[in-house]
Design a protein around this motif. Structure first.
Motif, PDB file in Angstrom:
ATOM      1  N   LEU A 266       0.826  -1.204   0.000  1.00  0.00           N
ATOM      2  CA  LEU A 266       0.000   0.000   0.000  1.00  0.00           C
ATOM      3  C   LEU A 266       0.864   1.259   0.000  1.00  0.00           C
ATOM      4  N   LEU A 267       1.978   1.224   0.712  1.00  0.00           N
ATOM      5  CA  LEU A 267       2.887   2.371   0.720  1.00  0.00           C
ATOM      6  C   LEU A 267       3.423   2.637  -0.687  1.00  0.00           C
ATOM      7  N   SER A 268       3.761   1.585  -1.393  1.00  0.00           N
ATOM      8  CA  SER A 268       4.259   1.744  -2.765  1.00  0.00           C
ATOM      9  C   SER A 268       3.175   2.303  -3.678  1.00  0.00           C
ATOM     10  N   LEU A 269       1.934   1.832  -3.486  1.00  0.00           N
ATOM     11  CA  LEU A 269       0.824   2.369  -4.268  1.00  0.00           C
ATOM     12  C   LEU A 269       0.621   3.856  -3.989  1.00  0.00           C
ATOM     13  N   LEU A 270       0.655   4.222  -2.716  1.00  0.00           N
ATOM     14  CA  LEU A 270       0.484   5.623  -2.339  1.00  0.00           C
ATOM     15  C   LEU A 270       1.592   6.485  -2.938  1.00  0.00           C
ATOM     16  N   THR A 276       2.649  10.712  -9.387  1.00  0.00           N
ATOM     17  CA  THR A 276       1.916  10.994 -10.623  1.00  0.00           C
ATOM     18  C   THR A 276       1.163  12.314 -10.531  1.00  0.00           C
ATOM     19  N   PHE A 277       0.456  12.524  -9.428  1.00  0.00           N
ATOM     20  CA  PHE A 277      -0.321  13.758  -9.330  1.00  0.00           C
ATOM     21  C   PHE A 277       0.555  14.955  -8.966  1.00  0.00           C
ATOM     22  N   GLY A 278       1.703  14.691  -8.357  1.00  0.00           N
ATOM     23  CA  GLY A 278       2.672  15.764  -8.201  1.00  0.00           C
ATOM     24  C   GLY A 278       3.182  16.229  -9.556  1.00  0.00           C
ATOM     25  N   PHE A 279       3.444  15.264 -10.442  1.00  0.00           N
ATOM     26  CA  PHE A 279       3.835  15.604 -11.814  1.00  0.00           C
ATOM     27  C   PHE A 279       2.727  16.391 -12.511  1.00  0.00           C
ATOM     28  N   LEU A 280       1.474  15.997 -12.261  1.00  0.00           N
ATOM     29  CA  LEU A 280       0.336  16.693 -12.857  1.00  0.00           C
ATOM     30  C   LEU A 280       0.356  18.176 -12.474  1.00  0.00           C
ATOM     31  N   GLY A 281       0.585  18.445 -11.188  1.00  0.00           N
ATOM     32  CA  GLY A 281       0.622  19.825 -10.735  1.00  0.00           C
ATOM     33  C   GLY A 281       1.824  20.574 -11.269  1.00  0.00           C
ATOM     34  N   LEU A 282       2.997  19.953 -11.273  1.00  0.00           N
ATOM     35  CA  LEU A 282       4.221  20.611 -11.734  1.00  0.00           C
ATOM     36  C   LEU A 282       4.192  20.875 -13.239  1.00  0.00           C
ATOM     37  N   SER A 283       3.523  20.019 -13.998  1.00  0.00           N
ATOM     38  CA  SER A 283       3.476  20.178 -15.452  1.00  0.00           C
ATOM     39  C   SER A 283       2.378  21.130 -15.908  1.00  0.00           C
ATOM     40  N   GLY A 284       1.428  21.436 -15.023  1.00  0.00           N
ATOM     41  CA  GLY A 284       0.339  22.342 -15.394  1.00  0.00           C
ATOM     42  C   GLY A 284      -0.803  21.677 -16.139  1.00  0.00           C
ATOM     43  N   ILE A 285      -0.786  20.349 -16.236  1.00  0.00           N
ATOM     44  CA  ILE A 285      -1.896  19.641 -16.896  1.00  0.00           C
ATOM     45  C   ILE A 285      -3.091  19.611 -15.949  1.00  0.00           C
ATOM     46  N   PRO A 286      -4.271  20.062 -16.396  1.00  0.00           N
ATOM     47  CA  PRO A 286      -5.426  20.110 -15.481  1.00  0.00           C
ATOM     48  C   PRO A 286      -5.995  18.732 -15.202  1.00  0.00           C
ATOM     49  N   PHE A 287      -6.627  18.607 -14.043  1.00  0.00           N
ATOM     50  CA  PHE A 287      -7.297  17.354 -13.660  1.00  0.00           C
ATOM     51  C   PHE A 287      -8.750  17.454 -14.112  1.00  0.00           C
ATOM     52  N   ASP A 288      -9.154  16.579 -15.035  1.00  0.00           N
ATOM     53  CA  ASP A 288     -10.531  16.574 -15.519  1.00  0.00           C
ATOM     54  C   ASP A 288     -11.160  15.209 -15.253  1.00  0.00           C
ATOM     55  N   GLN A 289     -12.361  15.014 -15.789  1.00  0.00           N
ATOM     56  CA  GLN A 289     -13.061  13.753 -15.516  1.00  0.00           C
ATOM     57  C   GLN A 289     -12.289  12.548 -16.024  1.00  0.00           C
ATOM     58  N   LEU A 298      -3.181   3.012 -12.523  1.00  0.00           N
ATOM     59  CA  LEU A 298      -1.879   2.851 -11.886  1.00  0.00           C
ATOM     60  C   LEU A 298      -1.943   1.849 -10.736  1.00  0.00           C
ATOM     61  N   LEU A 299      -3.021   1.904  -9.977  1.00  0.00           N
ATOM     62  CA  LEU A 299      -3.180   0.933  -8.900  1.00  0.00           C
ATOM     63  C   LEU A 299      -3.280  -0.479  -9.461  1.00  0.00           C
ATOM     64  N   ALA A 300      -3.943  -0.597 -10.614  1.00  0.00           N
ATOM     65  CA  ALA A 300      -4.085  -1.917 -11.231  1.00  0.00           C
ATOM     66  C   ALA A 300      -2.724  -2.484 -11.610  1.00  0.00           C
ATOM     67  N   VAL A 301      -1.891  -1.664 -12.265  1.00  0.00           N
ATOM     68  CA  VAL A 301      -0.563  -2.133 -12.663  1.00  0.00           C
ATOM     69  C   VAL A 301       0.328  -2.316 -11.439  1.00  0.00           C
ATOM     70  N   GLY A 302       0.230  -1.394 -10.471  1.00  0.00           N
ATOM     71  CA  GLY A 302       1.046  -1.495  -9.268  1.00  0.00           C
ATOM     72  C   GLY A 302       0.766  -2.758  -8.482  1.00  0.00           C
ATOM     73  N   VAL A 303      -0.504  -3.104  -8.363  1.00  0.00           N
ATOM     74  CA  VAL A 303      -0.866  -4.340  -7.665  1.00  0.00           C
ATOM     75  C   VAL A 303      -0.256  -5.538  -8.375  1.00  0.00           C
ATOM     76  N   ASP A 304      -0.290  -5.525  -9.691  1.00  0.00           N
ATOM     77  CA  ASP A 304       0.299  -6.602 -10.481  1.00  0.00           C
ATOM     78  C   ASP A 304       1.787  -6.744 -10.173  1.00  0.00           C
ATOM     79  N   PHE A 305       2.515  -5.619 -10.207  1.00  0.00           N
ATOM     80  CA  PHE A 305       3.946  -5.659  -9.908  1.00  0.00           C
ATOM     81  C   PHE A 305       4.208  -6.136  -8.482  1.00  0.00           C
ATOM     82  N   GLY A 306       3.432  -5.602  -7.541  1.00  0.00           N
ATOM     83  CA  GLY A 306       3.640  -5.936  -6.139  1.00  0.00           C
ATOM     84  C   GLY A 306       3.431  -7.405  -5.848  1.00  0.00           C
ATOM     85  N   ILE A 307       2.346  -7.947  -6.368  1.00  0.00           N
ATOM     86  CA  ILE A 307       2.053  -9.358  -6.128  1.00  0.00           C
ATOM     87  C   ILE A 307       3.142 -10.233  -6.728  1.00  0.00           C
TER      88      ILE A 307
END
Length: 831
Positions: A266-270, A276-289, A298-307
């Motif tokens: 869970l720590l790795s997922l967090l 990712t969202f830090g990059f979103l803010g630093l790059s200026g890309i807006p968060f939309d739907q 990302l959680l889906a792929v992260g869980v795969d790697f972790g398991i």
């Protein structure tokens, strides 16, 4: 293996050696980077205009913007309006009219709401009763003084007024002086540069005032829509993320069966989400739907790697191998697979960058970057943290709760997963041909899938889903009204809400033939525009303004007649003088909406056939524009949305092809360099191609179109789904190199790695499927299809890879191989 392959493996071993020998340094480095990205979280902005980003840089939108620029006076203040939708049994009674006027009076008393004027049934009735009543307070008093019978009499008189009938519903009954719904338009006096946020605040406040009234009156306008869009993003996250976390916890508890390992995962997922969202803010890309899907992916792929990481490590430790050697073995075996999965996922997600639509490009960029972050946290940080934690556990005597892998050859799951190996060995060619035919058929069927782009895709359904009422605070979503209001207007004002397109014509409109050229194409327009008398077009232009003013002004009519040589009511000489007279008259403001000041640009508005599709209207609009003597461009919301629809389909197909080509080339090169077996790259792509074919076929069968978000699903499905084939192939190669026997290697692979894949599939499918609980249909459809793609990819990898690998072995390997004999195969077949 080639020299390059040896260098790649040597580099990965050195990296892994840093992980196992200096875990604390790795942990500190990752925590420092996390602190940097955490600072970017505060800079994340939210895009509340759900459809606005899709129109950026679109030629049709640029044409509409040009029209707005040409026909708007830059020195005049902007005009903004709010609609008040009044619904009830009869909104024209004395009591209901007073309710409307009281609300207008409250709005008028607020300086911050900037009310300039109001036009609705209540104001028209009040001014008919007392022409001197100009303010809402005076109008309220006029209606209060009148009796109900006087009100009904005035309403009957107003039934002859088009301005009145346009703002009451289609069920207006003149005899009973009744209607179920009405619209009151409040105009706001706003300064130049009045922002969308300012308008949103104004209209939201008006909506709150309307909610306090006893009548069913709701505010409606772009500010209200944007406000609900913003709330939808927050509410969707508030619903989806807790459900996703609970699901992940449930399956991770089963997969890890150790609370400390669970916490590390869970720590790795967090950490991945923060990066990712830090990059979103630093790059200026807006968060939309659309971005709501990113953390889920990302959680889906992260869980795969972790398991896979923890499970492979445990496979070694249960043999009695010490932690550091065990992690070294696991990391050396998995890192190549992780790199391949990461690169192919980047290809799948990043393929959306080729889209001409900004939000889809942004989704591709952010998800591709996020996948790289996922690889770094799970490929480097998690193994280092796992080793350090195990050292601490050993030092302080903290017991391990369960350290066995998910499945083994002796487990029920292991035996079940390896069934496809036995079946695939008996008739591999037949199975591959059958799978190709079925997959090809589904793909061909799926190419007829619909494509759509509508504002309603981003709005919540009118009726709340059954589960919403059971959601506790503070996760319960707000009450949404926009969809219900839109449906109400479509239902009650269908006769007054005609769809239209605009054609912008450029040329010298002072030439004698100019107005004749502007109207001549309207005699024989394409089908959806041919709704006027005799199949002509129903058009509004500078010509209709001239004709209308001539009917009301005898002197102007005479001027037109003197300059109408053909006698058809359209002047064909001295047009400059006619324009001067028209613009100086009371019809001047209306004329300014159809002809530019320099007389070199005109717009023509066409009403189109009710119920016609966007594609039909857009095609007919372009065809009609081509018939003009001057340069002409068709535009308008229908045309713009149809252009976006076409781009969505093109982007989906281009992204799919690009992802497939890049993935195939990369896998062929990778397996060629690393193992000297390039054809394994083709084998890897075989299952995911079948899975995507099934996915697009399923979309058509279920009537789920490619839209603003599901249009990305095909390439994203490759990015996520290819992982199952890669992990199986990576483990198979290791086993095959050791034994030389395809059958035994596949059985060991599917009973070992297959168990981790099963856990990963369940968590990924249910995790992405949690998006189906989101407030908006577009996210719900994406979540459902994402879950389907994961299941299809897993099943295809388990079913299609074994026969494909048997064929690969048959056609690429010749001569004697170690540990491979008829006796060995027979013995393996007896398992």
């Amino acid at each position: 293996m080639s020299r390059l392959g040896e260098r790649v493996e040597d580099f990965t071993r050195r990296v892994n050696e840093v992980i196992v020998s200096r875990p604390r340094g790795v942990i500190v480095a990752f925590l420092l980077v996390t602190a940097v990205f955490a600072g970017g979280l505060t800079a994340v902005t939210t895009e509340t205009d759900a459809t606005g980003g899709f129109t950026d840089d679109l030629p049709e939108q640029e044409a509409l913007d040009a029209i707005n620029d040409e026909f708007d006076d830059p020195f005049e203040a902007d005009e903004e309006t709010t609609q008040l939708i009044h619904d009830g049994n009869d909104v024209l009674t004395r009591g209901e009219l007073l309710n409307s006027l009281r609300l207008l009076e409250r709005i008028d008393s607020r300086d911050d709401l900037r009310m300039d004027s109001a036009n609705g049934p209540a104001t028209l009735v009040a001014q008919s009763l007392d022409p001197t009543a100009t303010t809402p307070a005076e109008q309220r008093r006029a209606v209060e003084r009148a009796t109900s019978s006087e009100i009904r009499q005035v309403v009957r008189q107003l039934s002859e007024n088009p301005q009145f009938t346009a703002i009451v519903s289609d069920d207006f009954n003149e005899n009973h002086a009744s209607a179920s719904t009405s619209i009151t338009v409040v105009s706001h006096d706003v300064p130049r540069g009045f922002s969308d946020d300012d308008l949103q605040d104004v209209q939201t406040t008006i909506g709150e005032l309307a909610d306090d009234e006893p009548a069913d009156i709701r505010a409606f306008g772009p500010g209200v829509i944007n406000s609900e869009f913003a709330n939808i993003i927050g509410d969707s996250l508030a619903i989806v993320m807790p459900v996703l976390v609970v699901m992940l916890l449930g399956f991770l508890v089963v997969a890890y069966r150790d609370p400390i390992d669970l916490a590390l995962g869970l720590l790795s997922l967090l950490m991945t989400i923060v990066w990712t969202f830090g990059f979103l803010g630093l790059s200026g890309i807006p968060f939309d739907q659309q971005m709501i899907s990113v953390p889920v992916l990302l959680l889906a792929v992260g869980v795969d790697f972790g398991i896979h990481n923890i499970n492979r490590y445990r496979e070694e430790t249960v043999k009695g191998i010490e932690p550091i050697p065990a992690m070294r073995i696991a990391a050396n075996q998995l890192v190549i697979a992780f790199v391949i999965v990461t690169v192919t996922a980047v290809f799948g997600f990043g393929a959306n960058i080729v889209s001409d639509l900004g939000p889809i490009r942004n989704l591709g960029i952010v998800s591709a970057i996020g996948i790289v972050f996922t690889f770094l946290t799970f490929g480097l940080f998690l193994p280092a943290t796992k080793l350090e934690v195990d050292r601490i556990r050993e030092r302080y005597g903290v017991p391990e709760f369960n350290s066995t892998p998910i499945a083994s050859e002796d487990s029920t799951l292991g035996r079940l997963l390896s069934v496809s190996v036995t079946v695939g060995r008996k008739a591999p060619a037949l199975l591959v041909v059958v799978l190709l035919l079925v997959g090809g058929g589904m793909g061909a069927y799926g190419m007829g899938v619909d494509t759509s782009f509508e504002q309603e895709d981003f709005l919540p359904p009118e009726e709340e889903a059954w589960y919403v009422e059971h959601i506790p605070e503070p996760f319960a979503p707000d009450e949404y009204t926009v969809t219900g209001t839109i449906n109400l207007l479509d239902e009650r004002f269908d006769a007054n809400q005609d769809e239209s397109i605009t054609i912008f014509v450029e040329g010298s409109f002072e030439e004698d033939h100019a107005l004749e050229a502007l109207t001549s194409p309207d005699d024989d327009p394409p089908g959806t525009l041919a709704i006027g008398p005799g199949g002509q077009a129903d058009a509004q232009s500078i010509v209709t303004v001239i004709q209308s003013h001539a009917e009301n002004d005898e002197e102007f009519a005479a001027l037109v007649a003197r300059n109408d040589r053909s006698g058809n009511g359209i002047p064909d000489r001295n047009l400059d003088r006619i324009y001067d007279e028209l613009f100086a008259s009371s019809a001047g403001p209306q004329a300014e909406q159809f002809l530019t000041d320099d007389r070199r640009g005109a717009q023509v508005e066409y009403t189109v056939e009710a119920g016609a599709s966007q594609a039909e209207v857009s095609e007919d609009g372009a065809e009609h524009a081509a018939d003009f003597r001057y340069t002409a461009t068709a535009t308008g919301q229908l045309v713009i949305f149809d252009a976006i629809t076409q781009i969505i389909f093109e982007s989906a197909i281009q992204g799919l092809i690009l992802a497939l080509i890049l993935t195939t080339v990369f896998l062929v090169v990778s397996y060629g360099v690393l193992e000297g077996k390039p054809m394994l790259g083709i084998v890897n792509v075989f299952p995911i191609a079948i899975a995507v074919a099934w996915l697009i076929g399923t979309m058509r069968y279920l009537g789920m179109p490619l839209n603003a978000l599901t249009g990305t699903i095909l390439s994203i499905a490759i990015g996520i789904g290819i992982a199952y084939s890669v992990h199986i192939t990576a483990r198979f190669i290791d086993e095959y190199n050791a034994s030389g026997d395809t059958y035994t290697s596949l059985r060991t692979t599917l009973s070992g790695t297959g168990g981790a894949l099963t856990g990963s599939m369940l968590t990924t499918a249910l995790g992405t499927g949690s998006l189906a609980l989101a407030v908006t249909p577009v996210l719900g459809d994406f979540g459902f299809l994402m879950a389907m793609s994961v299941v299809y990819s897993f099943v295809a990898a388990i079913v299609a890879l074994p026969p494909a690998l048997f064929l690969w072995d048959r056609f690429t390997t010749s001569g004697p191989r170690p540990n491979r004999s008829d006796d060995g195969l027979a013995a393996a077949g007896d398992d």
